[in-house]
Design an enzyme around this catalytic site. Structure first.
Site, PDB file in Angstrom:
ATOM      1  N   GLY A  97       1.948  -6.969   4.969  1.00  0.00           N
ATOM      2  CA  GLY A  97       1.325  -6.808   6.277  1.00  0.00           C
ATOM      3  C   GLY A  97      -0.176  -6.981   6.127  1.00  0.00           C
ATOM      4  O   GLY A  97      -0.730  -6.659   5.070  1.00  0.00           O
ATOM      5  N   HIS A 101      -4.672   0.349  11.209  1.00  0.00           N
ATOM      6  CA  HIS A 101      -5.858  -0.459  10.875  1.00  0.00           C
ATOM      7  C   HIS A 101      -6.642  -0.831  12.133  1.00  0.00           C
ATOM      8  O   HIS A 101      -7.861  -0.887  12.110  1.00  0.00           O
ATOM      9  CB  HIS A 101      -5.447  -1.752  10.152  1.00  0.00           C
ATOM     10  CG  HIS A 101      -5.242  -1.586   8.670  1.00  0.00           C
ATOM     11  ND1 HIS A 101      -6.249  -1.174   7.820  1.00  0.00           N
ATOM     12  CD2 HIS A 101      -4.153  -1.794   7.886  1.00  0.00           C
ATOM     13  CE1 HIS A 101      -5.779  -1.136   6.579  1.00  0.00           C
ATOM     14  NE2 HIS A 101      -4.509  -1.498   6.578  1.00  0.00           N
ATOM     15  N   GLN A 126      -8.980  -6.408   8.171  1.00  0.00           N
ATOM     16  CA  GLN A 126      -8.973  -6.583   6.722  1.00  0.00           C
ATOM     17  C   GLN A 126      -9.531  -7.936   6.289  1.00  0.00           C
ATOM     18  O   GLN A 126      -9.776  -8.159   5.112  1.00  0.00           O
ATOM     19  CB  GLN A 126      -7.543  -6.410   6.167  1.00  0.00           C
ATOM     20  CG  GLN A 126      -7.012  -4.994   6.363  1.00  0.00           C
ATOM     21  CD  GLN A 126      -5.604  -4.858   5.793  1.00  0.00           C
ATOM     22  OE1 GLN A 126      -4.616  -5.191   6.433  1.00  0.00           O
ATOM     23  NE2 GLN A 126      -5.525  -4.375   4.549  1.00  0.00           N
ATOM     24  N   CYS A 135      -2.089  -0.341   0.181  1.00  0.00           N
ATOM     25  CA  CYS A 135      -2.829  -1.124   1.171  1.00  0.00           C
ATOM     26  C   CYS A 135      -3.707  -2.126   0.425  1.00  0.00           C
ATOM     27  O   CYS A 135      -4.353  -1.758  -0.549  1.00  0.00           O
ATOM     28  CB  CYS A 135      -3.688  -0.181   2.016  1.00  0.00           C
ATOM     29  SG  CYS A 135      -4.676  -1.035   3.262  1.00  0.00           S
ATOM     30  N   LEU A 136      -3.717  -3.366   0.891  1.00  0.00           N
ATOM     31  CA  LEU A 136      -4.524  -4.395   0.222  1.00  0.00           C
ATOM     32  C   LEU A 136      -6.008  -4.037   0.237  1.00  0.00           C
ATOM     33  O   LEU A 136      -6.759  -4.490  -0.615  1.00  0.00           O
ATOM     34  CB  LEU A 136      -4.308  -5.760   0.881  1.00  0.00           C
ATOM     35  CG  LEU A 136      -2.895  -6.354   0.746  1.00  0.00           C
ATOM     36  CD1 LEU A 136      -2.802  -7.668   1.510  1.00  0.00           C
ATOM     37  CD2 LEU A 136      -2.511  -6.564  -0.715  1.00  0.00           C
ATOM     38  N   HIS A 143       1.519   1.475   9.946  1.00  0.00           N
ATOM     39  CA  HIS A 143       0.414   1.294   8.997  1.00  0.00           C
ATOM     40  C   HIS A 143      -0.573   0.240   9.522  1.00  0.00           C
ATOM     41  O   HIS A 143      -1.783   0.462   9.521  1.00  0.00           O
ATOM     42  CB  HIS A 143       0.985   0.888   7.628  1.00  0.00           C
ATOM     43  CG  HIS A 143      -0.057   0.613   6.585  1.00  0.00           C
ATOM     44  ND1 HIS A 143      -0.170   1.348   5.417  1.00  0.00           N
ATOM     45  CD2 HIS A 143      -1.019  -0.344   6.510  1.00  0.00           C
ATOM     46  CE1 HIS A 143      -1.176   0.862   4.701  1.00  0.00           C
ATOM     47  NE2 HIS A 143      -1.702  -0.180   5.331  1.00  0.00           N
ATOM     48  N   GLU A 144      -0.037  -0.895   9.964  1.00  0.00           N
ATOM     49  CA  GLU A 144      -0.916  -1.979  10.428  1.00  0.00           C
ATOM     50  C   GLU A 144      -1.597  -1.608  11.745  1.00  0.00           C
ATOM     51  O   GLU A 144      -2.769  -1.923  11.946  1.00  0.00           O
ATOM     52  CB  GLU A 144      -0.130  -3.287  10.592  1.00  0.00           C
ATOM     53  CG  GLU A 144       0.513  -3.810   9.312  1.00  0.00           C
ATOM     54  CD  GLU A 144      -0.452  -3.908   8.133  1.00  0.00           C
ATOM     55  OE1 GLU A 144      -1.655  -4.167   8.344  1.00  0.00           O
ATOM     56  OE2 GLU A 144      -0.007  -3.708   6.989  1.00  0.00           O
TER      57      GLU A 144
HETATM   58 NI    NI Z   1      -3.216  -1.573   4.910  1.00  0.00          NI
END
Ligand code: NI
Length: 183
Positions: free
Chosen positions: A44, A142, A49, A96-97, A138-139
């Protein structure tokens, strides 16, 4: 185009992202977000991000082989609204990236009801459960300027302080391009 992924400490990850004007052509940013996400082996990715504070995220769970229900979970969510989060919450170790190298248990509701536009600006109201619901939560966080570490206890947060400081300086051992605010 592959973007560097913005990591912990950058203010863009803490902003509430803004709605995209209906009908805007976002096909290029969507293509770039998929390319960026795949390059980082993510499932995701939310627009903040890659430094864009707009309400858009992409998911593709097909790489999670142990989760068969995710195989066809490849979707674009534009201007998503979580209408409801419900049913028995459960714990799962999330990553998370934008916070590389840290995985922590997060408790989230089993199901979500979400309103969103797809890449063709068609509106959907849909329910998701389990891992799909978790990825969406989660997304969506963000887009609200929220990160999964915000759910941790103060003690856990204290324990991760050094690691988080390293991430914001770009001191991480990963094989994708990042943009670290304190580098
Ligand atoms: Ni994330």
């Amino acid at each position: 185009m592959i973007y560097p992924i913005v990591v912990y400490g950058d203010p863009v990850l803490r902003k509430r992202a803004v709605d995209i004007k209906k009908g805007t052509d976002v096909s290029q940013v969507i293509a770039d977000m998929y390319e960026t996400m795949y390059a980082a082996s993510g499932i995701g990715l939310a627009a903040p991000q890659i430094g864009k504070s707009i309400r858009l995220f992409v998911v593709d769970g097909s790489s999670l082989e142990e989760e068969p229900e995710l195989l066809k979970f490849k979707q674009v969510f534009i201007n998503p609204t979580l209408l409801d989060e419900f049913d028995e919450p459960w714990d799962f170790e999330e990553g998370c990236l934008s916070i590389p190298g840290i995985r922590q248990k997060v408790r989230r509701a089993e199901k979500v009801k979400v309103k969103y536009f797809d890449a063709d600006w068609k509106e959907h109201i849909e329910e998701f459960e389990g891992m799909k619901a978790r990825i969406i939560q989660h997304e969506h966080d963000h887009l609200e300027g929220k990160l999964f570490i915000d759910y941790l206890t103060p003690l856990k947060k204290r324990m991760l302080k050094g690691k988080l400081a390293d991430i914001s300086k770009g001191v991480v051992d990963i094989d994708y391009q990042i943009l670290a605010p304190k580098k």
